[in-house]
Design an enzyme around this catalytic site. Structure first.
Site, PDB file in Angstrom:
ATOM      1  CE  LYS A  33      -3.884   2.344   2.047  1.00  0.00           C
ATOM      2  NZ  LYS A  33      -3.320   3.618   1.532  1.00  0.00           N
ATOM      3  CG  ASP A  35       1.750   8.002   2.605  1.00  0.00           C
ATOM      4  OD1 ASP A  35       0.559   8.313   2.457  1.00  0.00           O
ATOM      5  OD2 ASP A  35       2.479   8.499   3.472  1.00  0.00           O
ATOM      6  CD  GLU A 170      -0.549   4.608   3.708  1.00  0.00           C
ATOM      7  OE1 GLU A 170      -1.638   4.971   4.184  1.00  0.00           O
ATOM      8  OE2 GLU A 170      -0.226   4.823   2.538  1.00  0.00           O
TER       9      GLU A 170
END
Length: 295
Positions: A33, A35, A170
Site C-alpha cells: 500500500k 502513501d 505504509e
C-alpha cells in the site's frame, strides 16, 4: 458507470476495508500500500483525464502523467492506481507529493503505480477476476516509464507485512482471488496499515461539549504544530492528563490560530502518540497512548 456512446467517464473506485491484520491463506494476493493519492486514468483517444478518488478532475495537476497515459496508445481505457513521489531512499513521500502537485517545476517527480484495469478498447473488464484484469494491465505497461505496474508479492501474509513494516512502508492491500471490480467499500479487498509510535509535545487540549476531546501536538524541539490526536484513554489517565494541562497552563503558542474550548500549555508535557507511518510534518490517524515519562 461510463455514460455516452463509446465514451468513458469516471467510475467510483473499489475501496478496501481496513483490518488490524492481513488475511492468511492462498485465496489472496498482496500488494504494497503506497502513501499517495488514489488516481483514476480515463482515456478516450487523445482526451486523457486523471481523477481523484472522489471524481475531481486533477488532469491539470498531473500534466506529465497525462502525457504518459497518452503515450500508452490506447483507444480507450480506465486504469486504477496511486500517484506517488519517492524520496532518496525510494520510499513514497507524501509531503513531497503535495509539493509536487502545487509546484509546476516538480511535475517530473510524479509517478503513477497502476494496479487495476476497468475498461480497455471498448471492453468492460469489471466482471473478470482481479488476477485476469491485472495480467492484461501488466501487458500494457512498459517498465521504467512514469506509469508503473504494482507487482504482487509472493509469500505468507504475516511475513510480508512484517517486511513492509520494517521497510517503512505504509501498509499492505490484500485482494481476494477472483474478485470482480465493484465500486465502494468491500471486504473483497482488505488493507492493513503500518503504525509507528512517536514522542511529541503537547501544545494544548481542545474539549468542546458533546464532542470528542483531542490533543494538539508539536515537534518536541521546535514546538511546530504537526497535528492532533483523539484522546481515547481510560478515565484515570485522562484525569491525570487534564491535571497536567492545568498545572502547565500557558498562553496560546505563537503562530497558532485561535481554537474554541482549548486550554494551551507551556512546554514540557511529552506524550506517546500512535499514528500512521509517513511524514512527521503532519501526522495522520493519530491516537494518544499515554505520557512518555511514565514508561
Amino acid at each position: 458507470m461510463p455514460k455516452g456512446k463509446g465514451r468513458l467517464t469516471f467510475v467510483p473506485p473499489m475501496l478496501p476495508t481496513r483490518v488490524p491484520e492481513p488475511p492468511s491463506g492462498g485465496d489472496w494476493i498482496h500488494e504494497v500500500k503506497l502513501d499517495g493519492y488514489r488516481s483514476q486514468i480515463v482515456i478516450n483517444g487523445d482526451d486523457v483525464r486523471i481523477y481523484t478518488r472522489t471524481g475531481i478532475d486533477w488532469s491539470s495537476k498531473f500534466r506529465d502523467l497525462v502525457e504518459a497515459a497518452r503515450a500508452l496508445g490506447l483507444d480507450n481505457a480506465i486504469i486504477d492506481g496511486e500517484t506517488i513521489v519517492t524520496n532518496e531512499a525510494g520510499l513514497p513521500d507524501f509531503a513531497a507529493l503535495q509539493k509536487a502537485i502545487t509546484q509546476r517545476q516538480r511535475q517530473h517527480d510524479l509517478y503513477l503505480v497502476a494496479f487495476d484495469l476497468l475498461y480497455l478498447n471498448g471492453q468492460d473488464l469489471r466482471e473478470l477476476g482481479v488476477e485476469e484484469r491485472r495480467d492484461i494491465l501488466q501487458g500494457l505497461i512498459r517498465p521504467g516509464e512514469r506509469i508503473q505496474f504494482s507487482e504482487a508479492m509472493p509469500g505468507e501474509s504475516d511475513a510480508l507485512f512484517y517486511l513492509i513494516d520494517k521497510a517503512g512502508m505504509e501498509g499492505m492491500v490484500s485482494k481476494r482471488r477472483g474478485s470482480k471490480y465493484r465500486s465502494g467499500e468491500t471486504r473483497q479487498w482488505l488493507k492493513t496499515k503500518s503504525f509507528v509510535v512517536s514522542e511529541l509535545e503537547l501544545l494544548g487540549v481542545q474539549r468542546e461539549s458533546g464532542k470528542a476531546a483531542f490533543a494538539l501536538l508539536a515537534e518536541p524541539d521546535t514546538r511546530r504544530y504537526v497535528g492532533s490526536a483523539f484522546i481515547t484513554l481510560p478515565l484515570d489517565i485522562r484525569e491525570r492528563l487534564w491535571k497536567r494541562v492545568q498545572e502547565h497552563a500557558g498562553p496560546q503558542p505563537r503562530g497558532m490560530k485561535k481554537r474554541p474550548a482549548t486550554q494551551w500549555v507551556k512546554p514540557g508535557v511529552k506524550l506517546r502518540i500512535k499514528h500512521l507511518r509517513g511524514d512527521h510534518s503532519h501526522i495522520r490517524h493519530a491516537s494518544l497512548l499515554g505520557f512518555s515519562d511514565e514508561e
